[in-house]
Design a protein around this motif. Structure first.
Motif, mmCIF file in Angstrom:
data_model
loop_
_atom_site.group_PDB
_atom_site.id
_atom_site.type_symbol
_atom_site.label_atom_id
_atom_site.label_comp_id
_atom_site.label_asym_id
_atom_site.label_seq_id
_atom_site.Cartn_x
_atom_site.Cartn_y
_atom_site.Cartn_z
ATOM 1 N N GLY A 1 -1.024 -3.462 5.357
ATOM 2 C CA GLY A 1 -0.373 -2.654 4.334
ATOM 3 C C GLY A 1 0.072 -3.432 3.117
ATOM 4 N N SER B 1 4.793 0.776 4.695
ATOM 5 C CA SER B 1 3.695 -0.001 5.275
ATOM 6 C C SER B 1 4.241 -1.087 6.188
ATOM 7 C CB SER B 1 2.861 -0.639 4.161
ATOM 8 O OG SER B 1 3.598 -1.670 3.525
ATOM 9 N N THR C 1 0.821 -1.218 0.000
ATOM 10 C CA THR C 1 0.000 0.000 0.000
ATOM 11 C C THR C 1 0.849 1.260 0.000
ATOM 12 O OG1 THR C 1 -0.163 -0.083 2.422
ATOM 13 C CG2 THR C 1 -1.909 -1.171 1.157
#
Length: 351
Positions: A203, A135, A131
């Motif tokens: 993430g 992350s 992401t």
């Protein structure tokens, strides 16, 4: 919306029918007399007497039941029933009958899962991206192309499993096993908290579609059913813990909305996509129905099973009038709960 309503009634009708069929067939196999087998609730639209059983379809296309001889006589009086009545059946036969409904829901889910897995690509738990650069997944050293094998010792077979684990995370350190270029590797990941959304995130983007063929279809179908089983009881745990609210619970009205949203999302891709997606939804609902009915709550199959197991331990049944009163209270509570859920569903529609 009309198509979605029809689809919902078909889906729900099939699942209720298979559930009651489980009770019915196992009762017949154990020689228990079934007085009525009906689908729906309310006034009778169609009925046919065949042998000792009345088969009927009722007006409201929600719910259904098998009515066994002697099952509902809970007034405490001494009724004269033969050995084929439900109260006079062997306790293990009664246990089998009560468990039969949820068991058939799980069998139905497995059959549907085999069909879906054989005809649709499987979403493998492969890292498709991060992401952001900092992350939690990036800090843990995960890279695009890594295959997630397990999280905290729990084997992972489906991309959605990683998403659900992330959604339910409370921020603790996760032990991740993954494969990279055929080599098994290990790392630890600490999810980051997002204040705006009020939850923790790993993430990472997960998912890589590939077809499953041959005999592998059966174990992967089992993994699909098991995923929904785990998701159901984890959601129940979150509800009990207060981490989910009533707005996260859906009743019949909410399910129509879910079917409608799903239909609108996949209908542009053709009829095959609609059919497979609806079958996948049926797997979820069938497992959900099976799990919910096994909860040890009065009036549900699980609540009735509790009394049967008490009889096994005590060597004699709980007085029927006492058991009946417990189930009556449970039914009232369930009806009140369903009313609250329906009101909540309608309020969602109006927002």
């Amino acid at each position: 919306m009309l198509v979605s309503v029809i689809l919902f009634f078909i889906i729900f009708g099939v699942l209720v029918t298979t559930h009651e069929l489980g009770h019915f067939l196992i009762a017949k196999a154990n020689g228990i007399r079934v007085l009525e087998f009906f689908i729906g609730m309310g006034p009778i639209l169609f009925k046919k007497q065949k042998g000792e059983t009345l088969y009927s379809i009722r007006l409201l296309p929600i719910g259904g039941a098998c009515r066994f001889e002697g099952e509902d006589d809970i007034d405490g009086e001494d009724h004269s029933y033969d050995e084929r009545s439900f109260p006079n059946a062997n306790v293990w036969a009664r246990i089998a009958v009560l468990f039969g409904g949820p068991f058939f829901n799980f069998i139905t889910a497995m059959i549907l899962a085999i069909i879906v897995v054989a005809n649709a690509p499987w979403d493998f738990p492969v890292v498709s991206g991060l992401t952001e650069e900092n992350s939690a997944a990036a800090e843990a050293g995960l890279q695009e192309g890594d295959l997630i094998v397990s999280v905290d010792g729990e084997k992972i077979y489906l991309a959605s499993e990683v998403s659900v684990i992330s959604q339910f995370s409370q921020g603790g350190v996760m032990k991740i096993d993954f494969e990279r270029d055929g080599e098994l590797m290990h790392t630890e990941l600490t999810p980051h908290y997002d204040e705006e959304q009020g939850r923790y995130f790993m993430g990472v983007y997960i998912g890589k579609y590939e077809r499953i063929t041959g005999l592998k279809i059966i174990p992967y179908a089992f993994h699909d059913v098991l995923f929904y089983f785990k998701s159901t009881y984890r959601s129940l745990a979150l509800l009990i813990q207060g981490r989910l609210s009533m707005r996260d619970v859906s009743g019949p009205v909410g399910m129509v909305k879910i079917v409608d949203d799903t239909y609108e999302a996949v209908s542009p891709y053709g009829i095959s996509s609609v059919v497979l997606t609806m079958l996948e939804l049926m797997i979820l609902l069938s497992v959900n129905l099976g799990v919910m009915n096994l909860l040890p709550f009065p009036a549900l199959d699980g609540g009735r099973l509790v009394f049967q197991f008490i009889e096994v331990v005590r060597g004699k049944p709980v007085p029927r009038e006492k058991e009946g009163m417990v189930h009556l209270v449970g039914m009232v509570v369930l009806m009140a709960f369903m009313l609250v859920v329906v009101i909540s569903d309608i309020s969602k529609f109006m927002n």
